[in-house]
Design a protein around this motif. Sequence first.
Motif, PDB file in Angstrom:
ATOM      1  N   LEU A  33      13.539 -84.079   2.623  1.00 23.45           N
ATOM      2  CA  LEU A  33      12.475 -84.461   3.553  1.00 23.45           C
ATOM      3  C   LEU A  33      11.968 -85.581   2.873  1.00 23.45           C
ATOM      4  CD1 LEU A  33      10.643 -81.298   5.108  1.00 23.45           C
ATOM      5  CD2 LEU A  33      11.898 -83.381   6.240  1.00 23.45           C
ATOM      6  N   LEU A  34      11.972 -85.300   1.202  1.00 18.35           N
ATOM      7  CA  LEU A  34      11.333 -86.438   0.439  1.00 18.35           C
ATOM      8  C   LEU A  34      12.313 -87.438   0.368  1.00 18.35           C
ATOM      9  CD1 LEU A  34       9.113 -86.921  -1.992  1.00 18.35           C
ATOM     10  CD2 LEU A  34      10.885 -86.071  -3.429  1.00 18.35           C
ATOM     11  N   ILE A  73       5.376 -77.416  -6.300  1.00 16.39           N
ATOM     12  CA  ILE A  73       6.308 -78.472  -6.224  1.00 16.39           C
ATOM     13  C   ILE A  73       6.129 -79.159  -4.854  1.00 16.39           C
ATOM     14  CG2 ILE A  73       8.750 -78.914  -5.680  1.00 16.39           C
ATOM     15  CD1 ILE A  73       9.427 -76.637  -7.891  1.00 16.39           C
ATOM     16  N   TYR A  74       5.669 -78.513  -3.669  1.00 13.21           N
ATOM     17  CA  TYR A  74       5.581 -79.288  -2.683  1.00 13.21           C
ATOM     18  C   TYR A  74       4.144 -80.019  -2.691  1.00 13.21           C
ATOM     19  CZ  TYR A  74       9.061 -76.050  -1.165  1.00 13.21           C
ATOM     20  OH  TYR A  74      10.511 -75.180  -1.051  1.00 13.21           O
ATOM     21  N   VAL A  75       3.206 -79.421  -3.435  1.00 11.52           N
ATOM     22  CA  VAL A  75       2.135 -80.285  -3.387  1.00 11.52           C
ATOM     23  C   VAL A  75       2.497 -81.524  -4.273  1.00 11.52           C
ATOM     24  CG1 VAL A  75      -0.105 -80.213  -4.907  1.00 11.52           C
ATOM     25  CG2 VAL A  75       0.481 -78.138  -3.284  1.00 11.52           C
ATOM     26  N   ALA A  76       3.017 -81.406  -5.350  1.00  9.73           N
ATOM     27  CA  ALA A  76       3.739 -82.501  -6.101  1.00  9.73           C
ATOM     28  C   ALA A  76       4.438 -83.412  -5.305  1.00  9.73           C
ATOM     29  CB  ALA A  76       4.441 -82.070  -7.389  1.00  9.73           C
ATOM     30  N   ASN A  77       5.176 -83.137  -4.352  1.00 11.36           N
ATOM     31  CA  ASN A  77       5.996 -84.040  -3.713  1.00 11.36           C
ATOM     32  C   ASN A  77       4.822 -84.824  -2.708  1.00 11.36           C
ATOM     33  OD1 ASN A  77       8.483 -83.113  -4.270  1.00 11.36           O
ATOM     34  ND2 ASN A  77       8.760 -81.921  -2.654  1.00 11.36           N
ATOM     35  N   LEU A  78       3.969 -84.236  -2.261  1.00 12.82           N
ATOM     36  CA  LEU A  78       2.929 -85.053  -1.184  1.00 12.82           C
ATOM     37  C   LEU A  78       2.143 -86.172  -2.211  1.00 12.82           C
ATOM     38  CD1 LEU A  78       1.194 -82.182   0.734  1.00 12.82           C
ATOM     39  CD2 LEU A  78       2.732 -84.141   1.559  1.00 12.82           C
ATOM     40  N   LEU A  79       1.739 -85.606  -3.531  1.00  7.31           N
ATOM     41  CA  LEU A  79       1.155 -86.618  -4.649  1.00  7.31           C
ATOM     42  C   LEU A  79       1.944 -87.693  -4.832  1.00  7.31           C
ATOM     43  CD1 LEU A  79      -0.597 -84.057  -7.098  1.00  7.31           C
ATOM     44  CD2 LEU A  79      -1.670 -85.294  -5.144  1.00  7.31           C
ATOM     45  N   LEU A  80       3.201 -87.304  -4.903  1.00  8.65           N
ATOM     46  CA  LEU A  80       4.451 -88.511  -5.296  1.00  8.65           C
ATOM     47  C   LEU A  80       4.559 -89.289  -3.980  1.00  8.65           C
ATOM     48  CD1 LEU A  80       6.607 -89.478  -7.418  1.00  8.65           C
ATOM     49  CD2 LEU A  80       8.078 -88.015  -6.026  1.00  8.65           C
ATOM     50  N   PRO A 125       1.227 -86.587   5.568  1.00  8.16           N
ATOM     51  CA  PRO A 125       1.216 -85.364   6.490  1.00  8.16           C
ATOM     52  C   PRO A 125       2.324 -85.001   7.105  1.00  8.16           C
ATOM     53  CG  PRO A 125      -0.638 -87.067   6.931  1.00  8.16           C
ATOM     54  CD  PRO A 125       0.501 -87.950   6.135  1.00  8.16           C
ATOM     55  N   VAL A 126       3.326 -85.909   7.665  1.00  2.00           N
ATOM     56  CA  VAL A 126       4.432 -85.569   8.176  1.00  2.00           C
ATOM     57  C   VAL A 126       5.350 -84.655   7.251  1.00  2.00           C
ATOM     58  CG1 VAL A 126       6.666 -86.331   9.402  1.00  2.00           C
ATOM     59  CG2 VAL A 126       4.440 -87.452   9.740  1.00  2.00           C
ATOM     60  N   ASP A 127       5.426 -84.849   6.088  1.00  4.41           N
ATOM     61  CA  ASP A 127       6.147 -84.182   5.151  1.00  4.41           C
ATOM     62  C   ASP A 127       5.439 -82.893   4.900  1.00  4.41           C
ATOM     63  OD1 ASP A 127       7.994 -83.936   2.793  1.00  4.41           O
ATOM     64  OD2 ASP A 127       6.248 -83.673   1.609  1.00  4.41           O
ATOM     65  N   ALA A 128       4.069 -82.742   5.026  1.00  3.39           N
ATOM     66  CA  ALA A 128       3.526 -81.417   4.694  1.00  3.39           C
ATOM     67  C   ALA A 128       3.793 -80.466   5.931  1.00  3.39           C
ATOM     68  CB  ALA A 128       2.061 -81.684   4.524  1.00  3.39           C
TER      69      ALA A 128
END
Length: 154
Positions: free
Chosen positions: A17-18, A92-99, A117-120
Motif C-alpha cells: 500500500l505504501l 510502523i503503520y503510524v510511521a507509514n502515515l507520517l511518511l 486516509p486511504v492508506d489508513a
Amino acid sequence: MNAYRARPNFIPWPPLLLVGLTLSAILLHLISPVALQFIGARPAGLLLICLALGIDLWAMRTLHEAHTTILPNRRSSHLVTQGPFRFSRNPIYVANLLLIIGMGLVSSNGWFVLLAPVDALLTHFLAVRREENHLLANFGFQYETYCRKVRRWI
C-alpha cells in the motif's frame, strides 16, 4: 486449527500500500497537480519523514530483539509490548502515515496528504484487523490485556 493462528495474511499489504499509494500520488500529480504550499511545509515534511524513519527503525529493532518477524504476513512468535509498541499497537503503520504526509509536504504534492486516509483505511481493513485476530488466536488473554492498555493507532 484457527486460520489466523498460522499467519495473519498471505499478502504483505502495508508495504504494498505504501509503494502503491506513493506511485499513485506521483502519477495523479502529473495528471492533475494539487499544490500543497505554505510557509514551513518543507521543514515540517522533513521532520515528519525523519520521525517516521525513526519510529520504523525503533520498531524494527524492537521486533528483532524480541526474535519475532517484522513481516506483516508472517506468524508472530512473541507478543511485543515494549519499545514503540508501548504507545501504539501499530507504530510502523503510524510511521507509514507520517511518511506519506511528510513526502507530500516536502514535494508540495497534495495528493500524498489526500491519499494518507486511504492508506489508513486500507491498512486497517486489509492488515490490522487480521493481525489482531492472529495475535488474539496466538496470545489470548495476554493480547487482550495489552489491547486494554495500548491504543490501536495513537
